[in-house]
Design an enzyme around this catalytic site. Structure first.
Site, PDB file in Angstrom:
ATOM      1  N   ARG A 117      57.581  52.740  34.673  1.00  0.00           N
ATOM      2  CA  ARG A 117      56.759  53.824  35.247  1.00  0.00           C
ATOM      3  C   ARG A 117      55.707  53.492  36.147  1.00  0.00           C
ATOM      4  O   ARG A 117      54.607  53.987  36.251  1.00  0.00           O
ATOM      5  CB  ARG A 117      56.021  54.644  33.913  1.00  0.00           C
ATOM      6  N   LYS A 139      54.557  56.500  51.191  1.00  0.00           N
ATOM      7  CA  LYS A 139      55.972  56.889  50.892  1.00  0.00           C
ATOM      8  C   LYS A 139      56.843  55.789  50.526  1.00  0.00           C
ATOM      9  O   LYS A 139      56.968  54.890  51.419  1.00  0.00           O
ATOM     10  CB  LYS A 139      56.391  57.560  52.035  1.00  0.00           C
ATOM     11  N   GLU A 181      55.946  54.148  67.838  1.00  0.00           N
ATOM     12  CA  GLU A 181      55.029  54.799  66.843  1.00  0.00           C
ATOM     13  C   GLU A 181      53.675  54.733  67.136  1.00  0.00           C
ATOM     14  O   GLU A 181      52.923  55.488  66.733  1.00  0.00           O
ATOM     15  CB  GLU A 181      55.396  54.142  65.351  1.00  0.00           C
ATOM     16  N   LYS A 223      46.385  56.434  60.589  1.00  0.00           N
ATOM     17  CA  LYS A 223      47.375  56.814  59.634  1.00  0.00           C
ATOM     18  C   LYS A 223      46.769  56.956  58.468  1.00  0.00           C
ATOM     19  O   LYS A 223      46.698  57.859  57.899  1.00  0.00           O
ATOM     20  CB  LYS A 223      48.460  56.115  59.473  1.00  0.00           C
ATOM     21  N   GLU A 233      51.757  65.681  52.397  1.00  0.00           N
ATOM     22  CA  GLU A 233      52.267  66.196  53.669  1.00  0.00           C
ATOM     23  C   GLU A 233      52.406  67.539  53.493  1.00  0.00           C
ATOM     24  O   GLU A 233      53.605  68.290  53.465  1.00  0.00           O
ATOM     25  CB  GLU A 233      53.529  65.509  53.718  1.00  0.00           C
ATOM     26  N   ARG A 237      49.860  65.552  57.829  1.00  0.00           N
ATOM     27  CA  ARG A 237      50.695  64.438  57.649  1.00  0.00           C
ATOM     28  C   ARG A 237      52.004  64.728  58.169  1.00  0.00           C
ATOM     29  O   ARG A 237      52.534  63.761  59.022  1.00  0.00           O
ATOM     30  CB  ARG A 237      50.818  64.036  56.417  1.00  0.00           C
ATOM     31  N   ASN A 241      55.291  63.026  62.190  1.00  0.00           N
ATOM     32  CA  ASN A 241      56.896  63.355  62.492  1.00  0.00           C
ATOM     33  C   ASN A 241      57.101  63.622  64.082  1.00  0.00           C
ATOM     34  O   ASN A 241      58.273  64.095  64.212  1.00  0.00           O
ATOM     35  CB  ASN A 241      57.482  64.402  61.607  1.00  0.00           C
ATOM     36  N   HIS A 244      60.376  63.110  65.697  1.00  0.00           N
ATOM     37  CA  HIS A 244      61.332  62.457  64.630  1.00  0.00           C
ATOM     38  C   HIS A 244      62.524  63.356  64.362  1.00  0.00           C
ATOM     39  O   HIS A 244      63.451  63.094  64.025  1.00  0.00           O
ATOM     40  CB  HIS A 244      60.605  62.092  63.493  1.00  0.00           C
ATOM     41  N   HIS A 248      65.733  61.802  64.755  1.00  0.00           N
ATOM     42  CA  HIS A 248      66.630  61.869  63.710  1.00  0.00           C
ATOM     43  C   HIS A 248      68.114  62.202  63.987  1.00  0.00           C
ATOM     44  O   HIS A 248      69.075  61.642  63.502  1.00  0.00           O
ATOM     45  CB  HIS A 248      66.002  62.474  62.214  1.00  0.00           C
ATOM     46  N   HIS A 261      65.269  53.130  65.423  1.00  0.00           N
ATOM     47  CA  HIS A 261      64.647  54.551  64.988  1.00  0.00           C
ATOM     48  C   HIS A 261      63.510  54.472  65.762  1.00  0.00           C
ATOM     49  O   HIS A 261      63.423  55.963  66.515  1.00  0.00           O
ATOM     50  CB  HIS A 261      63.976  54.004  63.748  1.00  0.00           C
TER      51      HIS A 261
HETATM   52  N1  LIG Z   1      57.477  54.896  54.033  1.00  0.00           N
HETATM   53  C1  LIG Z   1      57.404  55.176  55.239  1.00  0.00           C
HETATM   54  O1  LIG Z   1      56.274  55.892  55.477  1.00  0.00           O
HETATM   55  C2  LIG Z   1      58.148  54.904  56.409  1.00  0.00           C
HETATM   56  C3  LIG Z   1      57.852  55.393  57.640  1.00  0.00           C
HETATM   57  C4  LIG Z   1      58.578  54.772  58.613  1.00  0.00           C
HETATM   58  C5  LIG Z   1      60.100  54.323  58.575  1.00  0.00           C
HETATM   59  N2  LIG Z   1      60.263  53.895  57.213  1.00  0.00           N
HETATM   60  C6  LIG Z   1      61.432  53.375  57.107  1.00  0.00           C
HETATM   61  O2  LIG Z   1      61.408  51.892  57.359  1.00  0.00           O
HETATM   62  C7  LIG Z   1      62.843  51.451  57.894  1.00  0.00           C
HETATM   63  C8  LIG Z   1      62.842  50.791  59.131  1.00  0.00           C
HETATM   64  O3  LIG Z   1      61.960  49.880  59.160  1.00  0.00           O
HETATM   65  P1  LIG Z   1      61.966  48.637  60.314  1.00  0.00           P
HETATM   66  O4  LIG Z   1      62.006  49.256  61.551  1.00  0.00           O
HETATM   67  O5  LIG Z   1      60.897  47.645  59.921  1.00  0.00           O
HETATM   68  O6  LIG Z   1      63.665  48.148  60.008  1.00  0.00           O
HETATM   69  P2  LIG Z   1      63.977  46.688  59.143  1.00  0.00           P
HETATM   70  O7  LIG Z   1      63.201  46.904  57.871  1.00  0.00           O
HETATM   71  O8  LIG Z   1      65.451  46.963  59.135  1.00  0.00           O
HETATM   72  O9  LIG Z   1      63.764  45.469  59.948  1.00  0.00           O
HETATM   73  C9  LIG Z   1      64.265  45.422  61.166  1.00  0.00           C
HETATM   74  C10 LIG Z   1      64.861  43.980  61.395  1.00  0.00           C
HETATM   75  O10 LIG Z   1      63.921  42.982  61.722  1.00  0.00           O
HETATM   76  C11 LIG Z   1      64.168  41.958  60.707  1.00  0.00           C
HETATM   77  N3  LIG Z   1      62.673  41.237  60.539  1.00  0.00           N
HETATM   78  C12 LIG Z   1      61.776  41.873  59.649  1.00  0.00           C
HETATM   79  N4  LIG Z   1      60.529  41.346  59.955  1.00  0.00           N
HETATM   80  C13 LIG Z   1      60.981  40.023  60.995  1.00  0.00           C
HETATM   81  C14 LIG Z   1      59.969  39.141  61.543  1.00  0.00           C
HETATM   82  N5  LIG Z   1      58.978  38.821  61.385  1.00  0.00           N
HETATM   83  N6  LIG Z   1      60.845  38.234  62.408  1.00  0.00           N
HETATM   84  C15 LIG Z   1      62.078  38.315  62.602  1.00  0.00           C
HETATM   85  N7  LIG Z   1      62.728  39.277  62.131  1.00  0.00           N
HETATM   86  C16 LIG Z   1      62.357  40.143  61.318  1.00  0.00           C
HETATM   87  C17 LIG Z   1      64.832  42.561  59.679  1.00  0.00           C
HETATM   88  O11 LIG Z   1      65.210  41.666  58.706  1.00  0.00           O
HETATM   89  C18 LIG Z   1      65.578  43.573  60.270  1.00  0.00           C
HETATM   90  O12 LIG Z   1      66.718  43.002  60.548  1.00  0.00           O
HETATM   91  C19 LIG Z   1      63.616  52.809  57.796  1.00  0.00           C
HETATM   92  O13 LIG Z   1      64.258  52.714  56.563  1.00  0.00           O
HETATM   93  C20 LIG Z   1      62.669  53.849  57.421  1.00  0.00           C
HETATM   94  O14 LIG Z   1      63.253  54.967  56.941  1.00  0.00           O
HETATM   95  C21 LIG Z   1      59.257  54.361  56.194  1.00  0.00           C
HETATM   96 ZN   LIG Z   2      58.912  56.698  62.563  1.00  0.00          ZN
END
Ligand SMILES: NC(=O)c1ccc[n+]([C@@H]2O[C@H](COP(=O)([O-])OP(=O)(O)OC[C@H]3O[C@@H](n4cnc5c(N)ncnc54)[C@H](O)[C@@H]3O)[C@@H](O)[C@H]2O)c1
Ligand SMILES: [Zn+2]
Length: 356
Positions: A117, A139, A181, A223, A233, A237, A241, A244, A248, A261
């Site tokens: 939990r 999130k 972003e 942020k 949100e 908040r 988006n 987005h 999306h 993304h």
């Molecule tokens: N929680 C939230 O508020 C929130 C907000 C925006 C996006 N997200 C989520 O985030 C995800 C996307 O995240 P992302 O863009 O970081 O993608 P990701 O986590 O897939 O990373 C992108 C690539 O970079 C590689 N990588 C990571 N760090 C590295 C480094 N320092 N050097 C070399 N390679 C590296 C990873 O292994 C991967 O292949 C999505 O699932 C999205 O839904 C969440």
């Molecule tokens: Zn985003």
């Protein structure tokens, strides 16, 4: 402004931004438990896990490598991490550290929210997108075959540690995705920051350390302010988006393969800004500034072609739909935004024709 405070009462925490932070983790992670599970993936752990482990000597540190990729932000990975925690005999008195991009952070955070939990959770984001966006604000989520982020929880970390050095190993596309972003924060919240970005596009492209330090701090600060006002949100908040809903749709239409993304968000931001221009929320000269900034950062400014019906159908599936009407976040000039569903299909069709 080296540390940013996320003000959420008893769930408040700090975001630390500096180079070489991986080397001083014990002083940056408050009340760190003895037993720690580090969730990462092979790409990232190969580069940074040994530094992390050295920095946490004296603790019991177990590494869980999930596979690399959005498709592994899944129920199956969730189950595997949980199984590992149980097999290793981790009690409620443990901590989970996410070492990776947004995929690792979202999954590890959701495990932390549910294991016994809720156990202590820390974020060490290693992509630019994770550093300025996903690691901040609590999130957490995993995907379901029926949709992205369908299963999740609001669960704040106890600290976020950003090490700028990690950005130097990112590939070009993942790096630029994070810049989209950052631009978003300027458009929705801070006209001065937007001006600063306009003046620093070259330095940003070169990954200049000082420039990144400021851009990341400022983004996290914005942020943090937004999340402090509206953690769950129900209002402001949603401004985060921006771009987005269209983005999306691009990601879904291209089956989450060809566009990152951030690229989709960049093209989506142009469409949203065009809609603002068309509906007199944004002047034509401000629209041009948005266009010029994203294109100077070498982000895509044209969305792929698809029929209006497809756009609408993808956007209807987005979470932001209420009572069958699509809610759009539209910039109001530069520095503010609003959420509206008072747009007509004709207006949307017109801007899509111009922006695709
Ligand atoms: N929680 C939230 O508020 C929130 C907000 C925006 C996006 N997200 C989520 O985030 C995800 C996307 O995240 P992302 O863009 O970081 O993608 P990701 O986590 O897939 O990373 C992108 C690539 O970079 C590689 N990588 C990571 N760090 C590295 C480094 N320092 N050097 C070399 N390679 C590296 C990873 O292994 C991967 O292949 C999505 O699932 C999205 O839904 C969440
Ligand atoms: Zn985003």
């Amino acid at each position: 402004m080296a540390n940013i405070h996320v003000e959420l009462g008893e769930r408040s925490y700090l975001i630390h931004v500096a180079s070489n932070n991986l080397q001083c983790l014990t002083s940056l992670l408050p009340d760190l438990k003895q037993s720690i599970l580090v969730v990462s993936n092979p790409t990232v752990s190969e580069l940074y896990f040994s530094q992390l482990r050295e920095s946490l000597s004296g603790h019991r540190v177990v590494l869980f490598n999930m596979e690399d990729g959005e498709q592994y932000k899944s129920l199956k990975s969730f189950e595997s991490v949980t199984n590992r925690l149980i097999e290793e005999g981790f009690s409620r008195d443990c901590a989970i550290i996410a070492l990776g991009g947004g995929v690792v952070g979202d999954l590890a955070g959701f495990v932390a929210a549910t294991y016994h939990r809720g156990v202590d959770f820390y974020q060490i984001p290693t992509t630019l997108l994770a550093q300025v966006d996903s690691s901040v604000g609590g999130k957490t989520a995993i995907n379901h075959p029926q949709g992205k982020n369908l299963i999740g929880a609001f669960y704040q970390p106890k600290a976020v540690v950003i090490d700028l050095n990690c950005l130097m190993t990112l590939n070009e596309r993942d790096y630029r995705s994070g810049l989209a972003e950052i631009v978003k924060y300027g458009i929705i919240y801070d006209a001065e920051f937007f001006c600063w970005l306009e003046k620093h596009t070259d330095k940003l492209s070169q990954r200049d350390e000082q420039t990144l330090q400021y851009a990341i701090q400022k983004s996290c600060q914005i942020k943090a302010e937004i999340v402090a006002q509206d953690e769950r949100e129900s209002g402001i908040r949603a401004w985060l988006n921006l771009g987005h809903t269209f983005g999306h749709a691009i990601e879904a239409a291209t089956e989450y393969g060809t566009w990152t993304h951030g690229e989709a968000v960049a093209a989506g931001t142009i469409i949203a800004s065009k809609l603002s221009e068309k509906t007199q929320r944004m002047s034509s000269s401000d629209f041009r500034r948005v266009l010029n900034l994203l294109s100077a950062l070498k982000l895509p400014i044209k969305a792929p072609h698809m029929p209006l019906a497809n756009w609408l159908s993808y956007m209807q599936r987005d979470k932001k739909v209420k009572d069958n009407r699509i809610n759009f976040v539209l910039p109001v000039g530069i520095g503010r935004a609003e959420v509206t569903n008072a747009t007509t299909d004709e207006e949307i069709a017109a801007v899509l024709t111009e922006c695709c």
